[in-house]
Design a protein around this motif. Structure first.
Motif, PDB file in Angstrom:
ATOM      1  N   GLU A  18      34.893 -81.535  41.236  1.00  0.00           N
ATOM      2  CA  GLU A  18      36.065 -80.678  41.107  1.00  0.00           C
ATOM      3  C   GLU A  18      37.123 -80.977  42.155  1.00  0.00           C
ATOM      4  OE1 GLU A  18      34.965 -76.516  40.539  1.00  0.00           O
ATOM      5  OE2 GLU A  18      36.998 -76.010  41.239  1.00  0.00           O
ATOM      6  N   HIS A  19      36.670 -81.173  43.410  1.00  0.00           N
ATOM      7  CA  HIS A  19      37.633 -81.334  44.498  1.00  0.00           C
ATOM      8  C   HIS A  19      37.791 -82.780  44.930  1.00  0.00           C
ATOM      9  CE1 HIS A  19      37.904 -76.953  45.031  1.00  0.00           C
ATOM     10  NE2 HIS A  19      36.612 -76.942  44.704  1.00  0.00           N
ATOM     11  N   LYS A  20      37.208 -83.705  44.168  1.00  0.00           N
ATOM     12  CA  LYS A  20      37.335 -85.142  44.449  1.00  0.00           C
ATOM     13  C   LYS A  20      36.928 -85.453  45.901  1.00  0.00           C
ATOM     14  CE  LYS A  20      40.983 -86.026  40.995  1.00  0.00           C
ATOM     15  NZ  LYS A  20      40.438 -84.953  40.186  1.00  0.00           N
ATOM     16  N   LEU A  21      35.772 -84.938  46.297  1.00  0.00           N
ATOM     17  CA  LEU A  21      35.294 -85.167  47.664  1.00  0.00           C
ATOM     18  C   LEU A  21      34.677 -86.554  47.764  1.00  0.00           C
ATOM     19  CD1 LEU A  21      33.514 -81.716  48.067  1.00  0.00           C
ATOM     20  CD2 LEU A  21      35.810 -82.341  48.868  1.00  0.00           C
ATOM     21  N   ASP A  22      34.837 -87.184  48.971  1.00  0.00           N
ATOM     22  CA  ASP A  22      34.224 -88.507  49.122  1.00  0.00           C
ATOM     23  C   ASP A  22      33.249 -88.597  50.303  1.00  0.00           C
ATOM     24  OD1 ASP A  22      37.507 -89.705  50.106  1.00  0.00           O
ATOM     25  OD2 ASP A  22      36.013 -88.569  51.259  1.00  0.00           O
ATOM     26  N   ARG A  23      33.210 -87.555  51.148  1.00  0.00           N
ATOM     27  CA  ARG A  23      32.212 -87.510  52.213  1.00  0.00           C
ATOM     28  C   ARG A  23      31.702 -86.083  52.341  1.00  0.00           C
ATOM     29  NH1 ARG A  23      33.318 -92.280  55.968  1.00  0.00           N
ATOM     30  NH2 ARG A  23      34.498 -93.514  54.445  1.00  0.00           N
ATOM     31  N   ILE A  24      30.420 -85.923  52.667  1.00  0.00           N
ATOM     32  CA  ILE A  24      29.797 -84.594  52.660  1.00  0.00           C
ATOM     33  C   ILE A  24      29.098 -84.289  53.986  1.00  0.00           C
ATOM     34  CG2 ILE A  24      28.081 -83.104  51.481  1.00  0.00           C
ATOM     35  CD1 ILE A  24      30.385 -83.840  49.707  1.00  0.00           C
ATOM     36  N   VAL A  25      29.232 -83.013  54.429  1.00  0.00           N
ATOM     37  CA  VAL A  25      28.438 -82.541  55.570  1.00  0.00           C
ATOM     38  C   VAL A  25      27.634 -81.326  55.098  1.00  0.00           C
ATOM     39  CG1 VAL A  25      28.537 -81.371  57.816  1.00  0.00           C
ATOM     40  CG2 VAL A  25      29.987 -83.364  57.386  1.00  0.00           C
ATOM     41  N   ILE A  26      26.334 -81.351  55.333  1.00  0.00           N
ATOM     42  CA  ILE A  26      25.490 -80.189  55.021  1.00  0.00           C
ATOM     43  C   ILE A  26      25.060 -79.583  56.354  1.00  0.00           C
ATOM     44  CG2 ILE A  26      23.452 -79.342  53.793  1.00  0.00           C
ATOM     45  CD1 ILE A  26      25.064 -80.847  51.849  1.00  0.00           C
ATOM     46  N   ALA A  27      25.518 -78.350  56.616  1.00  0.00           N
ATOM     47  CA  ALA A  27      25.107 -77.691  57.855  1.00  0.00           C
ATOM     48  C   ALA A  27      23.903 -76.810  57.508  1.00  0.00           C
ATOM     49  CB  ALA A  27      26.247 -76.859  58.410  1.00  0.00           C
ATOM     50  N   SER A  28      22.715 -77.287  57.869  1.00  0.00           N
ATOM     51  CA  SER A  28      21.511 -76.513  57.510  1.00  0.00           C
ATOM     52  C   SER A  28      20.374 -76.847  58.457  1.00  0.00           C
ATOM     53  CB  SER A  28      21.119 -76.823  56.075  1.00  0.00           C
ATOM     54  OG  SER A  28      20.850 -78.210  55.940  1.00  0.00           O
ATOM     55  N   CYS A  29      19.258 -77.329  57.905  1.00  0.00           N
ATOM     56  CA  CYS A  29      18.059 -77.563  58.720  1.00  0.00           C
ATOM     57  C   CYS A  29      18.023 -78.985  59.277  1.00  0.00           C
ATOM     58  CB  CYS A  29      16.814 -77.340  57.856  1.00  0.00           C
ATOM     59  SG  CYS A  29      16.875 -78.276  56.315  1.00  0.00           S
ATOM     60  N   SER A  30      16.874 -79.371  59.829  1.00  0.00           N
ATOM     61  CA  SER A  30      16.734 -80.703  60.407  1.00  0.00           C
ATOM     62  C   SER A  30      16.723 -81.750  59.305  1.00  0.00           C
ATOM     63  CB  SER A  30      15.419 -80.780  61.189  1.00  0.00           C
ATOM     64  OG  SER A  30      15.035 -82.120  61.357  1.00  0.00           O
ATOM     65  N   PRO A  31      17.381 -82.885  59.538  1.00  0.00           N
ATOM     66  CA  PRO A  31      17.358 -83.941  58.525  1.00  0.00           C
ATOM     67  C   PRO A  31      15.944 -84.417  58.199  1.00  0.00           C
ATOM     68  CG  PRO A  31      18.357 -84.730  60.565  1.00  0.00           C
ATOM     69  CD  PRO A  31      18.213 -83.256  60.681  1.00  0.00           C
ATOM     70  N   ARG A  32      14.980 -84.150  59.108  1.00  0.00           N
ATOM     71  CA  ARG A  32      13.612 -84.574  58.851  1.00  0.00           C
ATOM     72  C   ARG A  32      13.063 -83.925  57.576  1.00  0.00           C
ATOM     73  NH1 ARG A  32      10.725 -87.100  63.085  1.00  0.00           N
ATOM     74  NH2 ARG A  32       8.756 -86.409  62.210  1.00  0.00           N
ATOM     75  N   LEU A  33      13.696 -82.821  57.194  1.00  0.00           N
ATOM     76  CA  LEU A  33      13.186 -82.139  56.003  1.00  0.00           C
ATOM     77  C   LEU A  33      13.925 -82.537  54.731  1.00  0.00           C
ATOM     78  CD1 LEU A  33      12.983 -78.946  58.047  1.00  0.00           C
ATOM     79  CD2 LEU A  33      10.995 -79.930  56.950  1.00  0.00           C
ATOM     80  N   HIS A  34      15.272 -82.401  54.776  1.00  0.00           N
ATOM     81  CA  HIS A  34      15.993 -82.573  53.512  1.00  0.00           C
ATOM     82  C   HIS A  34      17.036 -83.680  53.490  1.00  0.00           C
ATOM     83  CE1 HIS A  34      14.185 -79.664  50.957  1.00  0.00           C
ATOM     84  NE2 HIS A  34      14.234 -78.732  51.892  1.00  0.00           N
ATOM     85  N   GLU A  35      17.005 -84.585  54.436  1.00  0.00           N
ATOM     86  CA  GLU A  35      18.000 -85.664  54.404  1.00  0.00           C
ATOM     87  C   GLU A  35      17.907 -86.437  53.080  1.00  0.00           C
ATOM     88  OE1 GLU A  35      17.653 -89.107  57.129  1.00  0.00           O
ATOM     89  OE2 GLU A  35      19.721 -88.617  57.668  1.00  0.00           O
ATOM     90  N   LYS A  36      16.634 -86.709  52.684  1.00  0.00           N
ATOM     91  CA  LYS A  36      16.443 -87.459  51.432  1.00  0.00           C
ATOM     92  C   LYS A  36      17.015 -86.687  50.242  1.00  0.00           C
ATOM     93  CE  LYS A  36      12.604 -90.680  51.883  1.00  0.00           C
ATOM     94  NZ  LYS A  36      11.802 -90.450  53.078  1.00  0.00           N
ATOM     95  N   THR A  37      16.777 -85.363  50.268  1.00  0.00           N
ATOM     96  CA  THR A  37      17.249 -84.508  49.164  1.00  0.00           C
ATOM     97  C   THR A  37      18.751 -84.657  48.973  1.00  0.00           C
ATOM     98  OG1 THR A  37      15.618 -82.908  49.939  1.00  0.00           O
ATOM     99  CG2 THR A  37      17.180 -82.148  48.272  1.00  0.00           C
ATOM    100  N   PHE A  38      19.504 -84.532  50.061  1.00  0.00           N
ATOM    101  CA  PHE A  38      20.963 -84.526  49.939  1.00  0.00           C
ATOM    102  C   PHE A  38      21.519 -85.920  49.719  1.00  0.00           C
ATOM    103  CE2 PHE A  38      21.459 -80.173  50.166  1.00  0.00           C
ATOM    104  CZ  PHE A  38      20.635 -79.646  51.150  1.00  0.00           C
ATOM    105  N   LYS A  39      20.797 -86.935  50.243  1.00  0.00           N
ATOM    106  CA  LYS A  39      21.251 -88.311  49.983  1.00  0.00           C
ATOM    107  C   LYS A  39      21.190 -88.566  48.475  1.00  0.00           C
ATOM    108  CE  LYS A  39      20.602 -91.509  53.816  1.00  0.00           C
ATOM    109  NZ  LYS A  39      20.894 -90.875  55.056  1.00  0.00           N
ATOM    110  N   LYS A  40      20.081 -88.155  47.878  1.00  0.00           N
ATOM    111  CA  LYS A  40      19.919 -88.362  46.430  1.00  0.00           C
ATOM    112  C   LYS A  40      20.956 -87.535  45.670  1.00  0.00           C
ATOM    113  CE  LYS A  40      16.980 -89.325  42.781  1.00  0.00           C
ATOM    114  NZ  LYS A  40      17.703 -88.500  41.821  1.00  0.00           N
ATOM    115  N   CYS A  41      21.169 -86.318  46.145  1.00  0.00           N
ATOM    116  CA  CYS A  41      22.103 -85.386  45.502  1.00  0.00           C
ATOM    117  C   CYS A  41      23.506 -85.987  45.419  1.00  0.00           C
ATOM    118  CB  CYS A  41      22.091 -84.072  46.279  1.00  0.00           C
ATOM    119  SG  CYS A  41      23.315 -82.883  45.746  1.00  0.00           S
ATOM    120  N   VAL A  42      24.019 -86.514  46.545  1.00  0.00           N
ATOM    121  CA  VAL A  42      25.390 -87.056  46.525  1.00  0.00           C
ATOM    122  C   VAL A  42      25.434 -88.371  45.753  1.00  0.00           C
ATOM    123  CG1 VAL A  42      25.878 -85.934  48.743  1.00  0.00           C
ATOM    124  CG2 VAL A  42      25.419 -88.381  48.695  1.00  0.00           C
ATOM    125  N   GLU A  43      24.326 -89.111  45.794  1.00  0.00           N
ATOM    126  CA  GLU A  43      24.290 -90.378  45.058  1.00  0.00           C
ATOM    127  C   GLU A  43      24.434 -90.104  43.559  1.00  0.00           C
ATOM    128  OE1 GLU A  43      20.749 -92.685  45.730  1.00  0.00           O
ATOM    129  OE2 GLU A  43      21.828 -94.576  45.469  1.00  0.00           O
TER     130      GLU A  43
END
Lengths: 291, 654
Positions: B57-82
């Motif tokens: 919708e907003h034509k975003l090209d870079r993302i920041v997720i402010a949440s928990c440690s990347p040790r938990l969900h870094e893979k999740t969000f990498k896949k999500c944006v991909e």
């Protein structure tokens, strides 16, 4: 070899023969033992169960007196004195709190710099068994003994650092050199009842009785010790043990210095054998007759 | 640049301490941030959907997720944006949970800190570069180091998937410790009966290559491409010619203590460790063979009808490539001679659990009779002491060896079966019988086999009148116990092999203070190591019984097969890269790298008109730790995904 000699209370009273024989042996071997002037009690058992700081301060006072003699090595014969002096050194060297408190009590600075050696250690490790062998004039062959180390000579091992705590052998090694046969027996470090001798004599009779029985079963004719309380419990109480347990032990309890003295050719009467309760005369006669 | 920021409530984990709305609002004011929102659970499906929809919708090209440690969900969000068409290396996680809400109490201060943390992540993501995963070829061959039950099981599983596997075993035969046992708990299966079929399966399989009497000497390379050098020690018997007829060992005049029988029996100088050995080919012990010590005898060579004896054999050094390595090197037994109270190992009738196994074994040195080693008389009163060496911070190892309660119970059972009139006394601290049917087994040993369990330690064992006097405590009745025993069996613990540390260093895998190899995660990755491509099974990682050993063996083989089935190996692009123009060739990075991932290379310098040395990163081995970038004084080496420029941007944003 020169040492500041700390006899301790027993060697001046009930264990006089230990003192006599030690001096005689030192004399014969050319080891100089200079008695610490005006020494006081080391505290032994009563001090450390009454007041901890007292039990450290008393030995420290003696060690300071040794230092004042310009001596940095103390020789002692009693296992309890040995233990208390070494423990005091341990605290004074490694524990700053103790050091400060005790130094305040004794009014001097001390950091555990005076080393403490047991006379058995001096004979076997410092003078050396090979040198002893050269000085032996009379091998006491035909005598079978059980070497009894008691509790304080080898424990706690970090403090005493004297011998193996399960299978000590310093006395056994010495006995072999002077021609005596030390038997292999499992009660080298069993408790004799120690200072319960007065308060719970029944415990001493049981435990010391077991030690005498084991030595007897393994074929020993006598027991050799390096501590006045060991000697006392096994010797003094032997008659009562015989009566209570219907035994007939006649096992003389020798100080290692007495047998060593004999082998070095020192006259028997200079070694205090007449101070024993269980008379060693008959046994000594048989081994001297064999010469 | 159009950056999107998503701040997570994480239920109340974050929002209870951090005002997440305020964070989102403040961050939205930064230039380049074109979208900012909060959500209860960013990692959930709707949360991820929010990210994907917002990107479109907003034509975003870079993302920041402010949440928990990347040790938990870094893979999740990498896949999500991909999935939404953005390069997965253009997403950053701002840890406002473990680094903020979970460690602070004051809401105002925590919110301020969360804003700071997120601002840094925005700064970094603005400098991030799109990166592409790299691919490497995989050698389709697995190496199993160790030929005991764990190595054998791993190998069987790998060959089932039709991949080649090589077993390298130190002893002259495969089979490991299990070959020594008599019966195994709780089923009382004969160890050899259940082991030998597996030994035969693995050795006769066309995909398996077994090198016995061999040891690994050097390991280089990385996952998918390990180069392993191993030494095949000279047996002095030709494997191809020997038929295992036994004429040689029958004639050999030299008898020495048998290692397999733990000194209870003898073997010859030319010998096969046990009858079912694979390969059933003897080896010459050159320390004791008369030919090697004094050029005498030579009987075995004369008598061999197949000409298989060759005194001139020499060690062979072999180098091979493997895609994955499974470490199955097993354990050793604790040496109880440190315990003076148990006789310093000098009493003949004080033996270990393994000695008892050898005696109980009908093909063992006493033909299955439980006797006193000193005089060969049948043992009637037998004392078992548990926890010898284990759970002992002073003289032994601090951990529990896990099996000894069970094998001691088993021994008490076997004792009764062998000697009807015997009596077992077991001194224990606790009874650990956690496996399936284990508790029932121990109970049975007490009720049906009459074993007496005494809770207390043994303070002393000494010899008297031909017996062993055992003195211990019985804490449950509050008294002392003295037992006149014929035999004392010490349940000695399991310790690491003597060369475990050396092997771990060769493989570049970590090991702990007990020389047990360290798993990647004690709960979630028990058969992997942090070194990609190297897996652990069996007791070399921690003491375990046969069921657990077989389980980890199959687990490790699955991990190895996971690599084998891939056409190529996907590698993370977070690796160091050298700029040869700036590199002075000082080699500091090579020394700093804990994974030996940097090599020296030579380049042609066109300006100086000669060759000069520069550093080169082995991208397959590099783990992206960044040590090299820290030591490089020329800034010639940089870490992709965490470049100096990116880090500086974060620092300048503070």
């Amino acid at each position: 070899m020169k040492y500041a000699y700390y006899p301790g209370c027993s060697l001046h009273s009930t264990a006089r023969e230990y003192d006599l024989s030690t001096r005689a042996v030192a004399d014969a071997l050319g080891i100089e033992l200079l008695e610490i002037p005006d020494w006081i009690c080391c505290g032994a058992t009563p001090a450390h169960i009454t007041m901890h700081l007292l039990s450290i301060a008393l030995p420290v006072k003696n060690l300071l007196k040794a230092k004042a003699m310009d001596s940095y090595e103390v020789a002692t014969c009693c296992a309890a004195c040995f233990s208390r002096l070494k423990i005091a050194n341990e605290f004074m060297e490694h524990d700053l709190e103790h050091r400060n408190k005790v130094n305040k009590i004794v009014g001097q600075e001390y950091q555990g710099e005076v080393k403490v050696r047991h006379f058995l250690d001096i004979i076997v490790n410092e003078f050396g068994l090979k040198n002893i062998e050269q000085r032996v004039v009379d091998k006491l062959s035909g005598l079978k003994v059980a070497c009894y180390y008691g509790c304080l000579l080898t424990r706690p091992p970090e403090i005493t650092q004297l011998d193996d705590l399960e299978e000590p052998h310093l006395m056994d090694d010495l006995m072999k050199i002077i021609g005596v046969e030390p038997v292999s027996w499992p009660y080298k470090t069993e408790c004799c009842g120690a200072s319960f001798s007065l308060t719970r004599t029944d415990i001493v009779l049981k435990l010391s009785g077991d030690i005498l029985q084991m030595a007897y079963d393994e074929g020993a004719q006598a027991i050799v010790v390096a501590c006045p309380l060991c000697q006392s419990n096994l010797d003094l109480r032997q008659a009562a043990i015989n009566k209570k347990y219907k035994k007939d032990f006649q096992i003389p309890i020798f100080y290692f210095t007495q047998l060593l003295g004999l082998s070095l050719g020192i006259e028997a009467k200079k070694l205090g054998f007449n101070k024993h309760i269980i008379n060693p005369a008959e046994l000594l006669d048989t081994i001297t007759k064999k010469r | 640049m159009r950056i999107g920021v998503f701040v997570c409530h994480c239920g109340t984990n974050i929002s209870a301490t951090v005002d997440v709305e305020k964070v989102a609002q403040k961050i939205s004011r930064l230039p380049k941030v074109k979208f900012s929102a909060t959500y209860k659970y960013m990692c959930s499906d709707p949360g991820q959907n929010l990210v994907r929809e917002s990107i479109k919708e907003h034509k975003l090209d870079r993302i920041v997720i402010a949440s928990c440690s990347p040790r938990l969900h870094e893979k999740t969000f990498k896949k999500c944006v991909e999935d939404a068409g953005i390069n997965p290396y253009l997403v950053e996680m701002a840890n406002i949970r473990e680094h903020c809400s979970w460690v602070h109490k004051d809401m105002e201060e925590a919110t301020q800190k969360a804003i700071e943390i997120t601002r840094l992540a925005v700064a970094k993501v603005s400098r991030d570069r799109p990166l592409e995963k790299t691919y490497m070829p995989i050698e389709k061959k697995v190496l199993v180091i160790g030929g005991g039950i764990s190595g054998i099981q791993s190998a069987i599983d790998i060959t089932f998937a039709r991949y080649p596997v090589t077993i390298i075993e130190k002893e002259p035969t495969i089979g490991g410790r299990m070959a020594l046992f008599d019966k195994t708990f709780p089923t009382l299966d004969c160890a050899a009966c259940i082991l030998t079929p597996k030994m035969v399966t693995v050795s006769q399989n066309e995909y398996t290559t077994i090198h016995t009497y061999s040891e690994v000497e050097e390991v280089n390379g990385h996952v998918g491409n390990f180069r392993v050098k191993f030494r095949k020690k000279a047996r002095f018997v030709d494997l191809r010619k020997c038929t295992g007829c036994g004429a040689c060992w029958n004639k050999c005049p030299v008898k020495v203590d048998s290692e397999f029988d733990l000194g209870l029996g003898k073997r010859k100088a030319i010998y096969v460790p046990f009858p079912q050995a694979i390969p059933n080919v003897p080896v010459i012990d050159r320390q004791n063979c008369l030919w090697f010590t004094s050029k005498k005898c030579g009987l075995c060579k004369k008598i061999c009808a197949f000409g298989a004896i060759d005194y001139d054999m020499s060690d062979e050094i072999i180098e091979e490539k493997f895609g994955a390595i499974i470490v199955a090197t097993g354990f050793n037994q604790f040496d109880h001679s440190v315990y003076g109270e148990y006789g310093y190992g000098r009493f003949k009738d004080v033996i270990t659990g393994l000695h008892f196994e050898r005696m109980a074994n009908s093909s063992g040195p006493t033909a299955g009779k439980i006797v006193r080693p000193s005089d060969g008389k049948e043992a009637h009163d037998v004392v078992f002491i548990q926890c010898v060496g284990s759970r002992d911070e002073q003289k032994g190892v601090p951990y529990c060896s896990r099996l000894c309660c069970m094998y001691t119970a088993k021994h008490a059972l076997l004792l009764k079966e062998h000697n009807k009139d015997s009596q077992a006394y077991i001194f224990y601290i606790d009874i650990r019988a956690a496996g399936k049917n284990y508790e029932e087994f121990v109970k049975k040993v007490q009720t049906d086999y009459g074993a007496v369990y005494l809770r207390g330690r043994v303070s002393r064992i000494f010899q008297k009148g031909g017996k062993l006097i055992v003195r211990g405590a019985d804490t449950l009745s509050g008294g002392q116990v003295e037992i006149k025993a014929d035999l004392v069996v010490l349940a000695t613990g399991l310790i690491a092999q003597a060369d475990a540390a050396k092997l771990a260093q060769m493989l570049h895998i970590p090991y702990d203070q007990n020389n047990l190899f360290t798993e990647a995660h004690p709960k979630l990755a028990p058969v992997e190591t942090i070194t990609s491509g190297i897996f652990l099974t069996g007791a070399c990682q921690s003491p375990k019984d046969i069921p657990d050993t077989v389980a980890t063996a199959s687990a490790a083989s699955v991990k190895a097969l996971g690599l084998m089935v891939q056409d190529k190996l996907e590698r993370e692009p977070i690796v160091a890269k050298v700029n040869p123009d700036a590199c002075s060739g000082c080699r500091s990075c090579i020394q700093a790298c804990p994974f030996s991932a940097i090599e020296e290379d030579e380049i042609e310098d066109s300006r100086l008109k000669r060759k000069r040395a520069v550093a080169k990163v082995l991208e397959g081995v590099c783990t992206g730790c960044g040590n090299c970038t820290a030591v490089c004084r020329m800034s010639a080496i940089d870490l992709e995904g965490f470049t100096n420029r990116q880090i500086m941007e974060e620092i300048e944003a503070l």
